[in-house]
Design a protein around this motif. Structure first.
Motif, PDB file in Angstrom:
ATOM      1  N   ASP A  66       0.827  -1.201   0.000  1.00 33.03           N
ATOM      2  CA  ASP A  66       0.000   0.000   0.000  1.00 33.03           C
ATOM      3  C   ASP A  66       0.863   1.253   0.000  1.00 33.03           C
ATOM      4  O   ASP A  66       0.538   2.242  -0.636  1.00 33.03           O
ATOM      5  N   VAL A  67       1.977   1.233   0.713  1.00 36.04           N
ATOM      6  CA  VAL A  67       2.887   2.380   0.760  1.00 36.04           C
ATOM      7  C   VAL A  67       3.477   2.611  -0.623  1.00 36.04           C
ATOM      8  O   VAL A  67       3.524   3.731  -1.123  1.00 36.04           O
ATOM      9  N   ARG A  68       3.928   1.551  -1.288  1.00 36.86           N
ATOM     10  CA  ARG A  68       4.509   1.689  -2.619  1.00 36.86           C
ATOM     11  C   ARG A  68       3.491   2.205  -3.621  1.00 36.86           C
ATOM     12  O   ARG A  68       3.813   2.987  -4.498  1.00 36.86           O
ATOM     13  N   ALA A  69       2.258   1.799  -3.496  1.00 34.26           N
ATOM     14  CA  ALA A  69       1.230   2.193  -4.453  1.00 34.26           C
ATOM     15  C   ALA A  69       0.887   3.670  -4.331  1.00 34.26           C
ATOM     16  O   ALA A  69       0.611   4.327  -5.332  1.00 34.26           O
ATOM     17  N   THR A  70       0.911   4.221  -3.121  1.00 33.36           N
ATOM     18  CA  THR A  70       0.498   5.610  -2.934  1.00 33.36           C
ATOM     19  C   THR A  70       1.666   6.583  -2.838  1.00 33.36           C
ATOM     20  O   THR A  70       1.498   7.766  -3.080  1.00 33.36           O
ATOM     21  N   GLY A  71       2.849   6.114  -2.451  1.00 36.82           N
ATOM     22  CA  GLY A  71       3.984   7.005  -2.246  1.00 36.82           C
ATOM     23  C   GLY A  71       3.959   7.714  -0.908  1.00 36.82           C
ATOM     24  O   GLY A  71       4.797   8.558  -0.629  1.00 36.82           O
ATOM     25  N   TRP A  72       2.992   7.409  -0.063  1.00 38.36           N
ATOM     26  CA  TRP A  72       2.859   8.034   1.254  1.00 38.36           C
ATOM     27  C   TRP A  72       2.898   6.961   2.330  1.00 38.36           C
ATOM     28  O   TRP A  72       2.319   5.890   2.163  1.00 38.36           O
ATOM     29  N   THR A  73       3.579   7.255   3.434  1.00 38.65           N
ATOM     30  CA  THR A  73       3.647   6.346   4.565  1.00 38.65           C
ATOM     31  C   THR A  73       2.827   6.903   5.719  1.00 38.65           C
ATOM     32  O   THR A  73       3.128   7.994   6.218  1.00 38.65           O
TER      33      THR A  73
ATOM     34  N   ALA B 234      -4.490  12.720   5.800  1.00 35.54           N
ATOM     35  CA  ALA B 234      -5.513  12.034   5.009  1.00 35.54           C
ATOM     36  C   ALA B 234      -6.411  11.261   5.981  1.00 35.54           C
ATOM     37  O   ALA B 234      -5.943  10.365   6.670  1.00 35.54           O
TER      38      ALA B 234
ATOM     39  N   GLU C 156       0.609  11.513   7.073  1.00 33.43           N
ATOM     40  CA  GLU C 156       1.363  10.698   6.125  1.00 33.43           C
ATOM     41  C   GLU C 156       2.584  11.482   5.662  1.00 33.43           C
ATOM     42  O   GLU C 156       2.499  12.692   5.461  1.00 33.43           O
TER      43      GLU C 156
ATOM     44  N   GLY D  92       5.610  11.687   2.690  1.00 33.44           N
ATOM     45  CA  GLY D  92       5.974  11.262   1.340  1.00 33.44           C
ATOM     46  C   GLY D  92       7.284  10.502   1.347  1.00 33.44           C
ATOM     47  O   GLY D  92       8.222  10.889   2.046  1.00 33.44           O
TER      48      GLY D  92
END
Length: 122
Positions: A12-19, A113, A118, A120
């Motif tokens: 999920d982190v890789r897909a959105t670019g946000w942690t 969010a 989150e 980046g």
């Protein structure tokens, strides 16, 4: 205060670019917290006005991971954090040391969010 880091699947982190790091309500105004984002220690700050900032936690002068424990303030209207070690002041907006502009810490995009802070990544 008990700080509870968020747990989220890596894909999920890789897909959105946000942690996701923590709930916005967990950040006390003018206090810093440290979060591990990937392999980097990130210092997060919330101002009294509610603005969020994320900078590297590494103090380039002392070599210690301590900026999240620094003193939050302003200088010439710019939000800052003073290192707890030797008191150099860093801009939370740019990461540049206001006492020695040849030094800086990295800055990171930060957002809220659905009530979650989150940071980046990469």
């Amino acid at each position: 205060m008990v700080f509870s880091p968020m747990r989220i699947p890596r894909e999920d982190v890789r897909a959105t670019g946000w942690t996701p790091v923590c709930a916005y309500a967990d950040l006390l105004p003018e206090r810093g917290v440290c979060a591990l984002v990937g392999r980097s220690q990130i210092a997060l700050f919330r101002t009294f006005e509610g603005r969020l900032f994320a900078v590297g936690n590494h103090d380039p002068f002392s070599g210690a991971q301590v900026l999240s424990r620094g003193i939050v303030g302003t200088r010439a209207g710019e939000p800052t954090v003073a290192s707890p070690m030797h008191k150099q002041v860093f801009s939370l907006a740019t990461g540049v040391c206001m006492d020695d502009p040849s030094a800086a810490v990295p800055t990171y995009p930060v957002r809220v969010a659905h009530g979650t802070v989150e940071v980046g990544v990469g």
